[in-house]
Enzyme design. Structure first.
Site, PDB file in Angstrom:
ATOM      1  N   TYR A  47      48.595  40.903  40.340  1.00 14.64           N
ATOM      2  CA  TYR A  47      47.986  41.567  41.673  1.00 14.64           C
ATOM      3  C   TYR A  47      46.958  40.662  42.132  1.00 14.64           C
ATOM      4  N   ASP A  50      52.601  32.044  33.433  1.00 23.26           N
ATOM      5  CA  ASP A  50      52.698  33.581  33.206  1.00 23.26           C
ATOM      6  C   ASP A  50      53.832  33.891  32.294  1.00 23.26           C
ATOM      7  N   PHE A  75      43.451  34.524  34.735  1.00 26.97           N
ATOM      8  CA  PHE A  75      43.789  35.946  35.036  1.00 26.97           C
ATOM      9  C   PHE A  75      44.369  36.666  33.842  1.00 26.97           C
ATOM     10  N   SER A 129      35.044  41.782  34.546  1.00 25.12           N
ATOM     11  CA  SER A 129      35.088  43.074  34.957  1.00 25.12           C
ATOM     12  C   SER A 129      33.845  43.872  34.935  1.00 25.12           C
ATOM     13  N   ALA A 130      33.355  44.397  36.135  1.00 24.04           N
ATOM     14  CA  ALA A 130      32.098  45.391  36.248  1.00 24.04           C
ATOM     15  C   ALA A 130      32.225  46.249  34.880  1.00 24.04           C
ATOM     16  N   TYR A 155      39.119  47.468  25.926  1.00 22.72           N
ATOM     17  CA  TYR A 155      39.257  46.426  27.041  1.00 22.72           C
ATOM     18  C   TYR A 155      37.842  45.961  27.516  1.00 22.72           C
ATOM     19  N   LYS A 199      36.597  42.020  27.210  1.00 23.68           N
ATOM     20  CA  LYS A 199      36.066  41.031  28.299  1.00 23.68           C
ATOM     21  C   LYS A 199      34.662  40.389  28.002  1.00 23.68           C
ATOM     22  N   TYR A 202      34.497  41.495  38.651  1.00 24.29           N
ATOM     23  CA  TYR A 202      35.099  42.223  39.806  1.00 24.29           C
ATOM     24  C   TYR A 202      34.580  43.717  39.702  1.00 24.29           C
ATOM     25  N   ARG A 205      32.459  54.211  44.121  1.00 31.33           N
ATOM     26  CA  ARG A 205      32.641  53.083  43.553  1.00 31.33           C
ATOM     27  C   ARG A 205      32.460  52.033  44.676  1.00 31.33           C
ATOM     28  N   ARG A 246      37.212  63.142  34.602  1.00 34.58           N
ATOM     29  CA  ARG A 246      37.963  62.473  33.583  1.00 34.58           C
ATOM     30  C   ARG A 246      36.848  61.642  32.862  1.00 34.58           C
ATOM     31  N   ASP A 255      34.207  58.556  32.839  1.00 32.63           N
ATOM     32  CA  ASP A 255      33.912  58.071  34.423  1.00 32.63           C
ATOM     33  C   ASP A 255      32.418  58.389  34.629  1.00 32.63           C
TER      34      ASP A 255
HETATM   35  P1  NAD Z   1      47.936  42.175  36.417  1.00 32.47           P
HETATM   36  O1  NAD Z   1      48.667  42.920  35.342  1.00 32.47           O
HETATM   37  O2  NAD Z   1      48.600  42.253  37.716  1.00 32.47           O
HETATM   38  O3  NAD Z   1      48.081  40.383  36.197  1.00 32.47           O
HETATM   39  C1  NAD Z   1      47.748  40.047  35.133  1.00 32.47           C
HETATM   40  C2  NAD Z   1      48.923  38.930  34.877  1.00 32.47           C
HETATM   41  O4  NAD Z   1      48.806  38.156  33.551  1.00 32.47           O
HETATM   42  C3  NAD Z   1      50.357  39.457  34.891  1.00 32.47           C
HETATM   43  O5  NAD Z   1      51.111  38.622  35.580  1.00 32.47           O
HETATM   44  C4  NAD Z   1      51.022  39.508  33.497  1.00 32.47           C
HETATM   45  O6  NAD Z   1      52.130  39.210  33.306  1.00 32.47           O
HETATM   46  C5  NAD Z   1      50.172  38.271  33.021  1.00 32.47           C
HETATM   47  N1  NAD Z   1      49.892  38.325  31.355  1.00 32.47           N
HETATM   48  C6  NAD Z   1      49.693  39.350  30.477  1.00 32.47           C
HETATM   49  N2  NAD Z   1      49.615  38.983  29.258  1.00 32.47           N
HETATM   50  C7  NAD Z   1      49.813  37.376  29.444  1.00 32.47           C
HETATM   51  C8  NAD Z   1      50.079  36.549  28.242  1.00 32.47           C
HETATM   52  N3  NAD Z   1      49.775  36.937  26.934  1.00 32.47           N
HETATM   53  N4  NAD Z   1      50.641  35.253  28.553  1.00 32.47           N
HETATM   54  C9  NAD Z   1      50.686  35.163  30.003  1.00 32.47           C
HETATM   55  N5  NAD Z   1      50.594  35.727  30.957  1.00 32.47           N
HETATM   56  C10 NAD Z   1      50.142  37.294  30.643  1.00 32.47           C
HETATM   57  O7  NAD Z   1      46.380  42.148  36.524  1.00 32.47           O
HETATM   58  P2  NAD Z   1      45.412  41.905  37.897  1.00 32.47           P
HETATM   59  O8  NAD Z   1      44.995  43.421  38.203  1.00 32.47           O
HETATM   60  O9  NAD Z   1      45.839  40.920  38.485  1.00 32.47           O
HETATM   61  O10 NAD Z   1      44.152  41.614  36.937  1.00 32.47           O
HETATM   62  C11 NAD Z   1      44.084  40.109  36.612  1.00 32.47           C
HETATM   63  C12 NAD Z   1      42.641  39.917  35.830  1.00 32.47           C
HETATM   64  O11 NAD Z   1      41.529  40.400  36.503  1.00 32.47           O
HETATM   65  C13 NAD Z   1      43.036  40.455  34.186  1.00 32.47           C
HETATM   66  O12 NAD Z   1      42.600  39.768  33.492  1.00 32.47           O
HETATM   67  C14 NAD Z   1      42.275  41.676  34.676  1.00 32.47           C
HETATM   68  O13 NAD Z   1      41.704  42.249  33.211  1.00 32.47           O
HETATM   69  C15 NAD Z   1      41.094  41.362  35.518  1.00 32.47           C
HETATM   70  N6  NAD Z   1      40.315  42.529  36.060  1.00 32.47           N
HETATM   71  C16 NAD Z   1      41.329  43.332  36.953  1.00 32.47           C
HETATM   72  C17 NAD Z   1      40.777  44.236  37.658  1.00 32.47           C
HETATM   73  C18 NAD Z   1      41.534  45.269  38.663  1.00 32.47           C
HETATM   74  O14 NAD Z   1      41.028  46.398  38.968  1.00 32.47           O
HETATM   75  N7  NAD Z   1      42.887  44.539  38.744  1.00 32.47           N
HETATM   76  C19 NAD Z   1      39.289  44.875  37.586  1.00 32.47           C
HETATM   77  C20 NAD Z   1      38.542  43.919  36.981  1.00 32.47           C
HETATM   78  C21 NAD Z   1      39.061  42.790  36.210  1.00 32.47           C
HETATM   79  C1  UD1 Z   2      38.639  51.667  36.295  1.00 30.48           C
HETATM   80  C2  UD1 Z   2      38.428  51.125  34.865  1.00 30.48           C
HETATM   81  C3  UD1 Z   2      37.434  49.996  34.853  1.00 30.48           C
HETATM   82  C4  UD1 Z   2      38.351  49.068  35.847  1.00 30.48           C
HETATM   83  C5  UD1 Z   2      38.664  49.411  37.259  1.00 30.48           C
HETATM   84  C6  UD1 Z   2      39.470  48.492  37.891  1.00 30.48           C
HETATM   85  C7  UD1 Z   2      37.852  53.330  33.685  1.00 30.48           C
HETATM   86  C8  UD1 Z   2      37.059  53.957  32.954  1.00 30.48           C
HETATM   87  N1  UD1 Z   2      37.559  52.120  34.178  1.00 30.48           N
HETATM   88  O1  UD1 Z   2      37.203  51.825  36.702  1.00 30.48           O
HETATM   89  O2  UD1 Z   2      37.375  49.391  33.645  1.00 30.48           O
HETATM   90  O3  UD1 Z   2      37.686  47.574  35.715  1.00 30.48           O
HETATM   91  O4  UD1 Z   2      39.426  50.796  36.927  1.00 30.48           O
HETATM   92  O5  UD1 Z   2      39.719  48.943  39.248  1.00 30.48           O
HETATM   93  O6  UD1 Z   2      39.080  53.545  33.490  1.00 30.48           O
HETATM   94  N2  UD1 Z   2      40.116  58.891  40.629  1.00 30.48           N
HETATM   95  C9  UD1 Z   2      40.462  60.305  41.040  1.00 30.48           C
HETATM   96  N3  UD1 Z   2      41.748  60.319  40.816  1.00 30.48           N
HETATM   97  C10 UD1 Z   2      42.677  59.351  40.177  1.00 30.48           C
HETATM   98  C11 UD1 Z   2      42.172  58.342  39.897  1.00 30.48           C
HETATM   99  C12 UD1 Z   2      40.755  57.975  40.052  1.00 30.48           C
HETATM  100  O7  UD1 Z   2      39.695  60.990  41.517  1.00 30.48           O
HETATM  101  O8  UD1 Z   2      43.887  59.686  40.134  1.00 30.48           O
HETATM  102  C13 UD1 Z   2      38.371  58.691  40.800  1.00 30.48           C
HETATM  103  C14 UD1 Z   2      38.036  58.177  39.381  1.00 30.48           C
HETATM  104  O9  UD1 Z   2      37.244  59.603  39.046  1.00 30.48           O
HETATM  105  C15 UD1 Z   2      36.823  57.412  40.217  1.00 30.48           C
HETATM  106  C16 UD1 Z   2      37.217  56.754  41.250  1.00 30.48           C
HETATM  107  O10 UD1 Z   2      38.456  57.510  41.517  1.00 30.48           O
HETATM  108  O11 UD1 Z   2      35.714  58.437  40.603  1.00 30.48           O
HETATM  109  C17 UD1 Z   2      38.117  55.221  41.021  1.00 30.48           C
HETATM  110  O12 UD1 Z   2      38.494  55.378  39.764  1.00 30.48           O
HETATM  111  P1  UD1 Z   2      39.550  54.072  39.342  1.00 30.48           P
HETATM  112  O13 UD1 Z   2      40.224  53.405  40.564  1.00 30.48           O
HETATM  113  O14 UD1 Z   2      40.068  54.460  38.115  1.00 30.48           O
HETATM  114  O15 UD1 Z   2      38.511  53.163  39.191  1.00 30.48           O
HETATM  115  P2  UD1 Z   2      36.954  53.263  37.948  1.00 30.48           P
HETATM  116  O16 UD1 Z   2      37.054  54.344  37.187  1.00 30.48           O
HETATM  117  O17 UD1 Z   2      35.882  52.723  38.561  1.00 30.48           O
END
Ligand code: NAD
Ligand code: UD1
Length: 339
Positions: free
Chosen positions: A11, A31, A80, A124-125, A148, A152, A176, A230, A291, A294
């Site tokens: 993503y 990837d 990533f 990640s935050a 998780y 990180k 992030y 958030r 949840r 949270d």
């Molecule tokens: P994503 O799952 O969409 O992307 C991760 C990618 O890594 C995928 O394409 C997956 O196929 C690849 N991958 C996983 N394991 C692998 C491996 N062993 N070898 C090679 N490739 C591998 O996730 P995203 O949302 O794009 O997140 C990217 C990064 O950002 C991650 O490290 C995630 O932990 C971090 N992050 C994401 C969020 C979020 O909300 N999306 C928030 C904070 C941090």
């Molecule tokens: C979650 C992860 C965090 C990750 C982040 C990525 C947890 C405890 N934390 O955070 O590690 O980095 O996602 O974006 O899982 N909510 C609803 N209904 C739903 C889904 C969510 O009400 O079906 C609410 C939650 O209670 C929260 C808000 O929406 O108040 C955001 O939730 P979510 O998108 O899951 O993110 P985080 O909990 O902040």
């Protein structure tokens, strides 16, 4: 710059690829598609009209990694690749430590062997755990509450030690907050393979009719409307932050952790209302108990990103919802159907 992007088909990776290609970087994606589709890369290529090198490989596979480094000779890595579900990490902690921690060790070894000394890492935050004060700055204590989050934090510590061993090395740990949204084209976006755990993809699936209603996890928090707040950050802004971090790493040796958010927070019900406006669809919801794990409110202090990277978020809630809807409505089954 020649940039190797691990996890680039995912993503956040796919949106960052677009920015990198549009900024004229040479990019190779590494990837294993465990949580993504090759179709995402095909779409990035057609949107950017630029060549995009690809290797299918696992970051834990040192042979494949070393071959790739030897051939592509990257000057920098954006890392990533990893597993990212909090709930899943509680059920399968060893998989998370294996991919996220051991995988990063292999990557850093390959970088060291091939003289590549710049890395931008997806943190990640979640490393902050339950915030003691808000907005949360980078000096806030780290107290992650899940395997998780701990993976990180461990990777951050490992990269910090790796960067300290040589004065030319530079590392940026981007923490992030809550990435949402999609490219304005509606061609690429977030494509969860399972029932979404996060709010925005769930809301989008309710709007498009894949799910009947949203469960709002608690309306009794000490926030204005009682629902959780958030700091949502548009994925295009996040992608720009990676380009800024690459530039910063090229001129500044050392290791810095930097928050990436907007500095403001939005409640669940505000998100629902904004999505209804953007999509013109009703989002039925039901308030259910909180949840576990949270917190009421989370919000970034973004002064360091502004100071070091010269970056700040530009896109607001309306663009987050509008772009998510453009992606979801054109691709109701994500990459599994051809648009
Ligand atoms: P994503 O799952 O969409 O992307 C991760 C990618 O890594 C995928 O394409 C997956 O196929 C690849 N991958 C996983 N394991 C692998 C491996 N062993 N070898 C090679 N490739 C591998 O996730 P995203 O949302 O794009 O997140 C990217 C990064 O950002 C991650 O490290 C995630 O932990 C971090 N992050 C994401 C969020 C979020 O909300 N999306 C928030 C904070 C941090
Ligand atoms: C979650 C992860 C965090 C990750 C982040 C990525 C947890 C405890 N934390 O955070 O590690 O980095 O996602 O974006 O899982 N909510 C609803 N209904 C739903 C889904 C969510 O009400 O079906 C609410 C939650 O209670 C929260 C808000 O929406 O108040 C955001 O939730 P979510 O998108 O899951 O993110 P985080 O909990 O902040």
């Amino acid at each position: 710059m020649r940039v190797l992007v691990t996890g680039g088909a995912g993503y956040i990776g796919s949106h960052t690829l677009l920015q990198l290609l549009r900024s004229d970087h040479d990019v190779l994606v590494y990837d294993n598609f465990t949580n993504s589709a090759p179709e995402a890369l095909a779409r990035v290529q057609s949107l950017s009209n630029r060549p995009l090198a690809q290797v299918t490989g696992d970051i834990r596979d040192s042979t494949r990694l070393n071959e790739t480094f030897a051939q592509f000779r990257p000057e920098a890595v954006i890392h990533f690749a990893g597993l990212k579900s909090v709930g899943n990490s509680v059920a399968h902690p060893l998989s998370y430590y294996d991919t996220n921690v051991a995988g990063t060790l292999q990557l850093l070894r390959a970088m060291s062997s091939h003289g590549c000394d710049r890395i931008v890492f997806s943190s990640s935050a979640t490393v902050y755990g339950e915030a003691i004060y808000l907005p949360c700055d980078e000096d806030h204590p780290l107290q992650p509450a899940s395997p998780y989050g701990r993976s990180k934090m461990m990777v951050e510590m490992i990269i910090r030690d790796w960067a300290a061993r040589h004065r030319d090395t530079s590392a940026v740990l981007l923490r992030y907050f809550n990435p949402v949204g999609a490219d304005a084209s509606g061609r690429i976006g977030e494509d969860p393979t399972d029932i979404p755990e996060n709010l925005m993809p769930y809301v989008a699936q309710v709007a498009v009719g894949t799910r009947a209603e949203l469960s709002v996890y608690g309306a009794d928090y000490p926030t204005d409307d009682g629902t959780g707040e958030r700091d949502y950050i548009h994925v295009e802004d996040l992608a720009r932050a990676h380009c800024a971090a690459l530039d910063y790493a090229a001129r500044s040796p050392g290791c810095e952790a930097i928050n990436v958010g907007t500095g403001t927070s939005v409640s669940v019900l505000q998100m629902v209302a904004a999505f209804e406006r953007a999509s013109g669809r009703p989002i039925p919801y039901r308030v259910v108990p909180r949840r576990a794990g949270d917190v009421a409110r989370m919000c970034a202090n973004v002064a360091k990103a502004q100071r070091l990277l010269g970056w700040q978020a530009q896109m607001g809630l309306e663009e987050m919802c509008r772009s998510t809807w453009a992606w979801q409505s054109a691709n109701p089954a994500g990459y599994r159907q051809q648009a």
